[in-house]
Design a protein around this motif. Structure first.
Motif, PDB file in Angstrom:
ATOM      1  N   ALA A   1       0.889  -1.296   0.085  1.00 32.70           N
ATOM      2  CA  ALA A   1       0.267  -0.247   0.293  1.00 32.70           C
ATOM      3  C   ALA A   1       1.042   1.407  -0.078  1.00 32.70           C
ATOM      4  O   ALA A   1       0.314   2.611  -1.008  1.00 32.70           O
ATOM      5  N   MET A   2       2.123   0.799   1.239  1.00 34.66           N
ATOM      6  CA  MET A   2       2.556   2.338   0.911  1.00 34.66           C
ATOM      7  C   MET A   2       3.856   2.394  -0.257  1.00 34.66           C
ATOM      8  O   MET A   2       4.068   4.177  -0.613  1.00 34.66           O
TER       9      MET A   2
ATOM     10  N   PRO B   1      -2.083   4.900   3.295  1.00 32.93           N
ATOM     11  CA  PRO B   1      -2.694   4.734   3.528  1.00 32.93           C
ATOM     12  C   PRO B   1      -3.172   4.520   5.373  1.00 32.93           C
ATOM     13  O   PRO B   1      -1.982   4.782   5.689  1.00 32.93           O
ATOM     14  N   THR B   2      -4.138   3.828   5.996  1.00 26.82           N
ATOM     15  CA  THR B   2      -3.931   3.828   7.982  1.00 26.82           C
ATOM     16  C   THR B   2      -2.467   3.552   7.577  1.00 26.82           C
ATOM     17  O   THR B   2      -2.110   2.037   7.302  1.00 26.82           O
ATOM     18  N   LEU B   3      -1.906   3.142   9.367  1.00 28.15           N
ATOM     19  CA  LEU B   3      -0.817   1.978   9.658  1.00 28.15           C
ATOM     20  C   LEU B   3      -1.761   0.479   9.679  1.00 28.15           C
ATOM     21  O   LEU B   3      -1.107  -0.216   9.477  1.00 28.15           O
TER      22      LEU B   3
ATOM     23  N   ASP C   1      -3.822   0.070   7.530  1.00 30.60           N
ATOM     24  CA  ASP C   1      -3.327  -0.958   6.685  1.00 30.60           C
ATOM     25  C   ASP C   1      -2.445  -1.086   5.546  1.00 30.60           C
ATOM     26  O   ASP C   1      -2.045  -1.107   4.317  1.00 30.60           O
ATOM     27  N   ARG C   2      -1.751  -1.072   6.475  1.00 30.93           N
ATOM     28  CA  ARG C   2       0.354  -1.254   6.107  1.00 30.93           C
ATOM     29  C   ARG C   2       0.895  -2.115   7.710  1.00 30.93           C
ATOM     30  O   ARG C   2       1.853  -0.993   8.043  1.00 30.93           O
ATOM     31  N   ARG C   3       0.434  -2.591   8.191  1.00 34.75           N
ATOM     32  CA  ARG C   3       0.718  -3.559   8.879  1.00 34.75           C
ATOM     33  C   ARG C   3       2.069  -4.109   9.014  1.00 34.75           C
ATOM     34  O   ARG C   3       3.511  -3.957   9.553  1.00 34.75           O
ATOM     35  N   ASP C   4       2.561  -4.411   7.927  1.00 34.49           N
ATOM     36  CA  ASP C   4       4.444  -4.754   7.474  1.00 34.49           C
ATOM     37  C   ASP C   4       4.934  -3.846   7.741  1.00 34.49           C
ATOM     38  O   ASP C   4       6.479  -4.011   7.618  1.00 34.49           O
ATOM     39  N   ASP C   5       4.846  -1.818   8.023  1.00 33.65           N
ATOM     40  CA  ASP C   5       5.726  -1.242   7.928  1.00 33.65           C
ATOM     41  C   ASP C   5       5.458  -0.998   9.308  1.00 33.65           C
ATOM     42  O   ASP C   5       6.533  -0.114   9.932  1.00 33.65           O
ATOM     43  N   ILE C   6       4.802  -1.193  10.249  1.00 32.93           N
ATOM     44  CA  ILE C   6       5.327  -1.147  12.038  1.00 32.93           C
ATOM     45  C   ILE C   6       6.085  -1.171  12.557  1.00 32.93           C
ATOM     46  O   ILE C   6       6.769  -0.616  13.501  1.00 32.93           O
ATOM     47  N   LEU C   7       6.400  -2.616  12.519  1.00 35.78           N
ATOM     48  CA  LEU C   7       8.080  -2.823  13.051  1.00 35.78           C
ATOM     49  C   LEU C   7       9.380  -2.201  12.309  1.00 35.78           C
ATOM     50  O   LEU C   7       9.829  -1.808  13.270  1.00 35.78           O
TER      51      LEU C   7
END
Ligand SMILES: [Zn+2]
Length: 554
Positions: A247-248, A411-413, A415-421
């Motif tokens: 998404a990002m 995208p909301t965070l 919706d881009r869970r891969d980017d959280i960590l």
């Protein structure tokens, strides 16, 4: 006593009041054959076929070994051969198989040659076919183990049986051949593991060893990665967003493409999604980065007169306190980029003036009569639904069209869970550096909480959470204790609720199976492989789902 004279009813002592069936004071149990079949299938599913085969072989071996001793103690046999034959015949008595041939070698000084036993319609074949499916190898694992145990006890040395033909493979019956270890020679090698209880232990030890080596390799790799990351951070231009998520990545790609085109861009997205960072990035990647600066203004932060003067500047004496001429941000951003943040909050009079500035490419300072030409690229950002604001007449339609030439939706965070960590680690590194703390990571528990949290405040909230955690950290890693209560509580994100809301394990399993099946476009083989279950298990579960669904179509 001859082997053929043995009757099961003579051997068993039924004591229903005690709930005991005794065989020479050994407690026996009556099992449903299908129960054993299901156990066999579950074993194969759980530990894999070789390990399951080993377990059943050894179960049979133990039974056979004990039966041999019990039968020896119970009867005075006419000859040792009668005792030997009693074992295979016992299979028939116990309902395990129909013996059809027992060939013992001439017993010369108690040293036998090859033993051949044939049977048909054994329970293992039947259960294997019913619960696991057709076989390409022999399946009479516990019966083969039983005979090995029985004859090992009889002959006082290791005797191993190998099933050379099996009814499960389409033969008319099963045939097993027994020899001493020495007589088998190398042929026995691939079968020996099934007889050894230690083989499971050895495998576990091997796996443990492999895991340890893997963990060492991973931590080595992690140190390397950290090293490269630190280097990269130093050379990284400020404000480059992390984008591991598709998404990002899409957003960044679009931003890069529009950077070169001198057009207005509307950045939308929840607050905290990084619209300002993206605007800055668009500027940095555009030719304007060479000719002008990037200027941002929050249209929601100032009251109307101040905002107007901020945007367009004023002349001396234009209003009380205007002691001298002042340049506005449009002029500051000349040949550069101006970000109108929270543009949806701009008051109506300002909206009109913004529209004019965009249309005419000139502005008028407050209190001045002459317009000033400006060459500014305008980017606008909002977390509001501007179309709805237009419909409610809170936002000018013409200005909306003017701003919305190209829209980039961040995208909301969640919706881009891969980017959280990666983001969490980046913030950790930045704040640790700023606060002079030696922090090397985040505990697994904390990582799990970070990924599970819905992040309503998006990247900004994550940034705040990490800053707080770095301040609170007392050890060399961020632990769950340093995370705010909301994150620790692990509130589950509503839009993922279809999958994550509490429901039964069986239901989750069903969803996982159906989702995998869809991913593999209905290929059961690939689905089973991905889920690491047997094809038979998959087939059985799908059948159950179909049966449970009232509207299922064939
Ligand atoms: Zn068989």
């Amino acid at each position: 006593m001859k082997a053929d004279d043995v009757k099961l009813l003579d051997l068993l002592d039924f004591r229903p009041d005690e709930g005991v069936i005794a065989f020479h004071e050994r407690r026996m149990l009556l099992y449903d054959a299908d129960g054993m079949g299901i156990l066999r299938r579950d074993l194969v599913d759980a530990v894999g076929r070789p390990t399951a085969r080993g377990l059943l072989t050894r179960l049979g071996y133990a039974n056979g070994y004990r039966d041999a001793h019990t039968l020896q103690e119970l009867f005075r046999w006419d000859s040792p051969a009668e005792w030997y034959r009693a074992g295979p015949l016992f299979h028939g008595l116990e309902g395990k198989a129909a013996p059809i041939k027992i060939q013992l070698p001439p017993v010369a000084q108690g040293k036998p040659g090859d033993i051949e036993i044939r049977w048909k319609d054994c329970h293992e074949t039947e259960q294997h076919l019913r619960h696991i499916g057709p076989a390409t190898e022999s399946v009479c694992w516990s019966l083969t183990g039983y005979m090995s145990g029985y004859f090992s006890a009889c002959l006082g040395e290791e005797v191993y049986f190998i099933e050379t033909e099996c009814q499960a493979m389409g033969r008319p019956g099963c045939r097993i051949v027994g020899k001493t270890r020495a007589r088998w020679g190398k042929t026995l090698a691939p079968y020996l593991d099934y007889f050894k209880a230690s083989s499971t232990q050895d495998k576990l030890r091997e796996l443990e060893q492999a895991l340890r080596q893997h963990a060492q390799a991973v931590s080595r790799q992690k140190r390397e990665t950290a090293h490269w990351k630190r280097l990269a951070l130093r050379t990284q231009e400020p404000g480059v967003p992390i984008a591991k998520s598709p998404a990002m990545r899409d957003v960044l790609e679009l931003a890069e493409r529009v950077a070169g085109v001198d057009t207005t861009v509307l950045l939308t997205g929840e607050s905290g999604t990084g619209k300002d960072l993206l605007a800055r990035r668009i500027h940095v990647q555009s030719p304007r980065a060479q000719s002008g600066t990037f200027v941002a203004v929050n249209c929601g932060a100032l009251p109307e007169p101040l905002l107007e003067s901020e945007l367009f500047g004023h002349v001396k004496g234009a209003f009380t306190g205007a002691a001298s001429d002042k340049k506005g941000l449009f002029e500051e951003a000349h040949r550069g980029t101006l970000l109108l943040d929270e543009v949806g909050e701009a008051p109506m009079p300002i909206q009109i003036k913004l529209l004019r500035a965009l249309q005419d490419r000139e502005i008028r300072r407050v209190g001045a009569n002459t317009p000033i030409k400006v060459d500014v690229r305008v980017l606008a950002a909002t977390n509001k639904n501007l179309e709805r604001a237009v419909a409610r007449k809170e936002f000018r339609r013409d200005l909306y069209y003017r701003l919305n030439v190209i829209k980039i939706a961040l995208p909301t965070l969640r919706d881009r869970r891969d980017d959280i960590l990666p983001l969490a680690r980046l913030f950790l590194e930045q704040f640790a550096k700023a606060q002079g703390k030696a922090l090397r990571g985040i505990t697994a528990e904390a990582l799990n909480l970070l990924t599970a949290y819905p992040w309503p405040g998006n990247v900004r909230e994550l940034e705040n959470v990490m800053e707080r955690a770095v301040v609170l950290a007392t050890r060399d890693r961020i632990t769950a204790t340093e995370l705010p209560p909301a994150v620790r509580a692990g509130r589950v994100e509503p839009t993922l609720g279809t999958f994550l809301e509490p429901r039964s394990l069986a239901e989750l399993e069903k969803q996982a199976i159906l989702a995998a099946l869809e991913r593999h476009r209905g290929s059961r083989t690939r689905t089973a492989r991905e889920l690491q279950i047997s094809l038979h298990t998959l087939w059985r579960k799908l059948k159950a789902y179909q049966a449970a669904s009232p509207k299922s179509s064939p």
